[in-house]
Design a protein around this motif. Structure first.
Motif, PDB file in Angstrom:
ATOM      1  N   GLU A   1      -4.201  -8.598  -1.177  1.00 20.84           N
ATOM      2  CA  GLU A   1      -3.071  -9.504  -1.370  1.00 20.84           C
ATOM      3  C   GLU A   1      -2.193  -9.530  -0.118  1.00 20.84           C
ATOM      4  O   GLU A   1      -2.069  -8.536   0.605  1.00 20.84           O
ATOM      5  CB  GLU A   1      -2.254  -9.068  -2.589  1.00 20.84           C
ATOM      6  CG  GLU A   1      -2.983  -9.263  -3.908  1.00 20.84           C
ATOM      7  CD  GLU A   1      -2.147  -8.796  -5.101  1.00 20.84           C
ATOM      8  OE1 GLU A   1      -0.988  -8.376  -4.874  1.00 20.84           O
ATOM      9  OE2 GLU A   1      -2.645  -8.858  -6.233  1.00 20.84           O
ATOM     10  N   LYS A   2      -1.569 -10.681   0.126  1.00 18.30           N
ATOM     11  CA  LYS A   2      -0.805 -10.886   1.362  1.00 18.30           C
ATOM     12  C   LYS A   2       0.363  -9.905   1.501  1.00 18.30           C
ATOM     13  O   LYS A   2       0.706  -9.487   2.605  1.00 18.30           O
ATOM     14  CB  LYS A   2      -0.290 -12.327   1.419  1.00 18.30           C
ATOM     15  CG  LYS A   2      -1.401 -13.353   1.571  1.00 18.30           C
ATOM     16  CD  LYS A   2      -0.824 -14.757   1.654  1.00 18.30           C
ATOM     17  CE  LYS A   2      -1.938 -15.786   1.827  1.00 18.30           C
ATOM     18  NZ  LYS A   2      -1.403 -17.170   1.902  1.00 18.30           N
ATOM     19  N   ASP A   3       1.012  -9.565   0.387  1.00 21.23           N
ATOM     20  CA  ASP A   3       2.205  -8.733   0.460  1.00 21.23           C
ATOM     21  C   ASP A   3       1.898  -7.230   0.482  1.00 21.23           C
ATOM     22  O   ASP A   3       2.810  -6.405   0.456  1.00 21.23           O
ATOM     23  CB  ASP A   3       3.148  -9.047  -0.705  1.00 21.23           C
ATOM     24  CG  ASP A   3       2.471  -8.846  -2.055  1.00 21.23           C
ATOM     25  OD1 ASP A   3       1.229  -8.663  -2.076  1.00 21.23           O
ATOM     26  OD2 ASP A   3       3.167  -8.871  -3.086  1.00 21.23           O
ATOM     27  N   THR A   4       0.619  -6.861   0.524  1.00 20.51           N
ATOM     28  CA  THR A   4       0.257  -5.449   0.587  1.00 20.51           C
ATOM     29  C   THR A   4       0.577  -4.893   1.975  1.00 20.51           C
ATOM     30  O   THR A   4       0.186  -5.488   2.980  1.00 20.51           O
ATOM     31  CB  THR A   4      -1.241  -5.249   0.297  1.00 20.51           C
ATOM     32  OG1 THR A   4      -1.538  -5.783  -0.994  1.00 20.51           O
ATOM     33  CG2 THR A   4      -1.606  -3.773   0.327  1.00 20.51           C
ATOM     34  N   PRO A   5       1.288  -3.769   2.050  1.00 26.09           N
ATOM     35  CA  PRO A   5       1.609  -3.181   3.367  1.00 26.09           C
ATOM     36  C   PRO A   5       0.349  -2.907   4.193  1.00 26.09           C
ATOM     37  O   PRO A   5      -0.696  -2.543   3.647  1.00 26.09           O
ATOM     38  CB  PRO A   5       2.324  -1.874   2.993  1.00 26.09           C
ATOM     39  CG  PRO A   5       2.841  -2.092   1.603  1.00 26.09           C
ATOM     40  CD  PRO A   5       1.847  -2.984   0.930  1.00 26.09           C
ATOM     41  N   LYS A   6       0.497  -3.073   5.485  1.00 23.24           N
ATOM     42  CA  LYS A   6      -0.639  -2.903   6.387  1.00 23.24           C
ATOM     43  C   LYS A   6      -1.206  -1.487   6.315  1.00 23.24           C
ATOM     44  O   LYS A   6      -2.427  -1.284   6.361  1.00 23.24           O
ATOM     45  CB  LYS A   6      -0.221  -3.236   7.821  1.00 23.24           C
ATOM     46  CG  LYS A   6      -1.385  -3.236   8.802  1.00 23.24           C
ATOM     47  CD  LYS A   6      -0.920  -3.678  10.184  1.00 23.24           C
ATOM     48  CE  LYS A   6      -2.103  -3.683  11.162  1.00 23.24           C
ATOM     49  NZ  LYS A   6      -1.675  -4.120  12.517  1.00 23.24           N
ATOM     50  N   TRP A   7      -0.318  -0.497   6.181  1.00 22.15           N
ATOM     51  CA  TRP A   7      -0.789   0.884   6.146  1.00 22.15           C
ATOM     52  C   TRP A   7      -1.664   1.142   4.926  1.00 22.15           C
ATOM     53  O   TRP A   7      -2.610   1.949   4.984  1.00 22.15           O
ATOM     54  CB  TRP A   7       0.388   1.856   6.171  1.00 22.15           C
ATOM     55  CG  TRP A   7       1.218   1.888   4.899  1.00 22.15           C
ATOM     56  CD1 TRP A   7       2.343   1.176   4.643  1.00 22.15           C
ATOM     57  CD2 TRP A   7       0.953   2.675   3.726  1.00 22.15           C
ATOM     58  NE1 TRP A   7       2.817   1.457   3.388  1.00 22.15           N
ATOM     59  CE2 TRP A   7       1.987   2.381   2.806  1.00 22.15           C
ATOM     60  CE3 TRP A   7      -0.033   3.592   3.374  1.00 22.15           C
ATOM     61  CZ2 TRP A   7       2.044   2.964   1.546  1.00 22.15           C
ATOM     62  CZ3 TRP A   7       0.015   4.183   2.115  1.00 22.15           C
ATOM     63  CH2 TRP A   7       1.056   3.865   1.227  1.00 22.15           C
ATOM     64  N   MET A   8      -1.364   0.450   3.806  1.00 20.84           N
ATOM     65  CA  MET A   8      -2.187   0.611   2.603  1.00 20.84           C
ATOM     66  C   MET A   8      -3.575   0.023   2.806  1.00 20.84           C
ATOM     67  O   MET A   8      -4.576   0.585   2.334  1.00 20.84           O
ATOM     68  CB  MET A   8      -1.505  -0.042   1.398  1.00 20.84           C
ATOM     69  CG  MET A   8      -0.431   0.813   0.752  1.00 20.84           C
ATOM     70  SD  MET A   8       0.215   0.071  -0.762  1.00 20.84           S
ATOM     71  CE  MET A   8      -1.240   0.036  -1.787  1.00 20.84           C
ATOM     72  N   LYS A   9      -3.630  -1.110   3.504  1.00 24.96           N
ATOM     73  CA  LYS A   9      -4.930  -1.719   3.781  1.00 24.96           C
ATOM     74  C   LYS A   9      -5.773  -0.809   4.671  1.00 24.96           C
ATOM     75  O   LYS A   9      -6.973  -0.618   4.426  1.00 24.96           O
ATOM     76  CB  LYS A   9      -4.736  -3.085   4.440  1.00 24.96           C
ATOM     77  CG  LYS A   9      -4.091  -4.122   3.531  1.00 24.96           C
ATOM     78  CD  LYS A   9      -4.030  -5.485   4.203  1.00 24.96           C
ATOM     79  CE  LYS A   9      -3.429  -6.524   3.256  1.00 24.96           C
ATOM     80  NZ  LYS A   9      -3.406  -7.881   3.834  1.00 24.96           N
TER      81      LYS A   9
END
Length: 585
Positions: free
Chosen positions: A269-277
């Protein structure tokens, strides 16, 4: 109409899946209810009075169920000795011994009566673990029973299970005593996993959304296989201890991957923080590398599967952390209520954490009760599967409602209010569909253009109510004649179009004759309004045009397409009207 057909297909598919799963649940319930533990209780537990030697260190009068020692490593040798007691009431005396990653020799006095794993031990290969059923020879009573275990793995065990003498005719049933419910749940998880994995793979061609269902099914299957081995239930199907070890460890090591990948759509999802990805994709990569590495190291006999067990625990902990973070963000930041599946996962996570803590405490600190470890992970996964079915049912219900609502709205958009026939918008849609299908199909079709006569005369003479009645009456005739063979549409005040697919010209002529007959029959019963029509039709495969058409039209027909066919039919309708000398009224 097409939407309703698709909707019906989905309903059938969903109905099939629901019936299938329901049947499995009924079988599981039946197994657990009818499999009462009626087992012959004639058995002897040899728990007390053992002499134990561990690497030449001796222990006397040992109670096996309470006996603890330093964790055994590869090369350690354990020798257990006990005098064989009387077993007069046991028809087929069988020795039941439980070993963990050890080569085994069983002696009566100095005679070897059973051997397992000597060659594998010498080649330093993986040895399985589980129960050995050793037939006791005649005259064993009073002799010294000696069990020799040569340990093949580091950190293998720190206790020995109770040895029993039981009836060989009921040894398997006795071993399964008290495990019926677990066996039923385990078989449900395996069968459910296989069925849903197959269905998901088939549906993945249509939609990638089924990857989540596949992950849950795979997780269910792996836990089922792991529990089947961990609970020693696999002995119901095979006594191959090596196969049991491979299946158990590989199932366990693959578990974190589907458990993690299930949440990929949430991570993307777009609003997922980059660090989580980054965390997610690194974790998935680590899980894949771990599985391949464990398998390669085992195949090459460099490091055996039991030696990398802690890796699966670590990866599962990282996966749990990811899911907990996602749950926290959804509930605290996005203010979303947790889904049914998420609740199921959270409950299962509590059980998984308890399992990890209990296993490592028992193995390295307190020791396993009765030298056996009993897992409850199958119940955790059952919770996940049930939550998935509930959540999936909710999604399907919502989808069905939305599709039905969309189908109704679409039908209203394409429907003529006065007659209930299709309108000009539907006619345009049908012509476009014919144009697309014509590129891949050679099927014939016909387009009819019809004009209702005397509409203006009826409106002027009898009023618009009678005019509307005239239109509806004509629409009824068209529906009765052509409705079963194609689409009937009203494109204007007195203009109608009929599209007939997969039809020959002879059949079109018969239907037109039938239409004229029905108009005549209607007129016999009507006193004020009279039904009359001018019509023309054209076939999709026409190559020669009749002489009453212009040269300009002949040139355009070289490039045949549905709109050209419609224009030919329309021109023929007007020619028919001109020849019958019926001006538009």
């Amino acid at each position: 109409m097409e939407e309703f057909k698709k909707l019906n297909l989905r309903q059938k598919t969903i109905g099939f899946i629901v019936m299938l799963v329901t049947a499995i649940v009924m079988i599981v319930t039946f197994m657990s209810m009818t499999s009462a533990d009626r087992v012959d209780s004639n058995e002897i537990e040899l728990d007390d009075g053992w002499d134990v030697t561990i690497n030449e260190k001796e222990y006397h009068n040992v109670t096996l169920s309470k006996f603890r020692f330093d964790m055994c490593n590869r090369g350690d040798v354990l020798v257990l000795k006990h005098v064989v007691p009387r077993y007069d009431n046991i028809k087929l005396p069988t020795l039941d011994i439980y070993t963990i990653h050890s080569a085994v020799k069983v002696y009566l006095d100095d005679e070897v009566i059973y051997m397992y794993g000597q060659k594998l031990y010498e080649e330093k290969k993986l040895l399985g673990y589980g129960q050995h059923f050793v037939s006791m020879p005649y005259g064993a009573v009073g002799k010294w029973l000696t069990i020799e275990m040569m340990v093949s793995e580091d950190n293998a065990f720190d206790g020995v299970g109770t040895v029993r003498i039981l009836d060989g005719n009921s040894s398997l049933v006795k071993n399964l005593s008290g495990k019926r419910l677990t066996l039923s749940i385990t078989m449900f998880l395996i069968v459910f996993g296989v069925i849903i994995m197959v269905l998901s793979m088939l549906m993945l061609k249509r939609s990638l959304n089924f990857i989540q269902t596949f992950c849950i099914a795979m997780f269910s299957f792996l836990i089922g296989c792991w529990t089947l081995c961990n609970k020693d239930l696999i002995e119901y199907f095979t006594t191959d201890l090596l196969m049991k070890s491979y299946l158990e460890y590989m199932s366990l090591y693959m578990l974190p991957l589907p458990f993690t990948y299930y949440f990929k759509d949430r991570i993307d999802e777009k609003d997922t923080p980059k660090w989580m990805k980054i965390y997610f994709y690194v974790l998935v990569a680590a899980e894949v590398i771990y599985i391949l590495s464990a398998l390669i190291l085992q195949i090459t006999n460099i490091v055996h599967l039991p030696q990398v067990l802690e890796g699966s625990h670590i990866l599962m902990i990282f996966a749990i952390i990811l899911i907990l973070v996602i749950s926290f963000i959804d509930m605290k930041v996005k203010k979303q209520k947790p889904s049914v599946v998420m609740v199921g996962f959270l409950i299962a996570i509590v059980i998984v954490i308890e399992e990890l803590v209990r296993f490592n405490l028992d193995k390295y600190i307190t020791g396993f009760e009765k030298n056996e470890y009993s897992s409850n992970l199958c119940f955790a996964v059952l919770i996940i599967v049930i939550s998935l079915l509930v959540d999936y049912g909710n999604k399907i219900s919502k989808t069905l409602f939305e599709n039905a609502q969309r189908a109704v709205l679409e039908q209203m958009a394409y429907m003529d209010e006065l007659t209930g026939l299709g309108n000009r918008r539907l006619c345009e849609k049908k012509l476009k569909e014919l144009e697309v299908n014509a590129k891949t199909s050679d099927s014939r079709y016909a387009i009819l253009s019809l004009d209702l006569n005397f509409l203006k005369h009826t409106n002027d003479t009898y009023g618009h109510e009678k005019g509307d009645e005239l239109i509806r009456s004509f629409a009824d005739v068209l529906t009765n004649v052509f409705g079963m063979y194609g689409s009937v549409m009203r494109t204007g005040g007195d203009e109608f179009v009929v599209i007939l697919e997969d039809i020959a010209e002879e059949q079109v002529k018969k239907l037109l004759a039938q239409m004229l007959d029905e108009l005549e029959e209607k007129n016999k019963t009507e006193s004020e309004i009279k039904l009359s029509t001018a019509y023309g039709y054209a076939m999709s495969d026409e190559t020669v045009l009749k002489q009453d058409f212009s040269e300009e039209l002949k040139i355009k027909v070289v490039d045949i397409n549905p709109r050209t066919i419609y224009r030919i039919a329309d021109d023929r309708m007007y020619e028919n009207k001109r020849k019958s000398k019926l001006g538009r009224q």
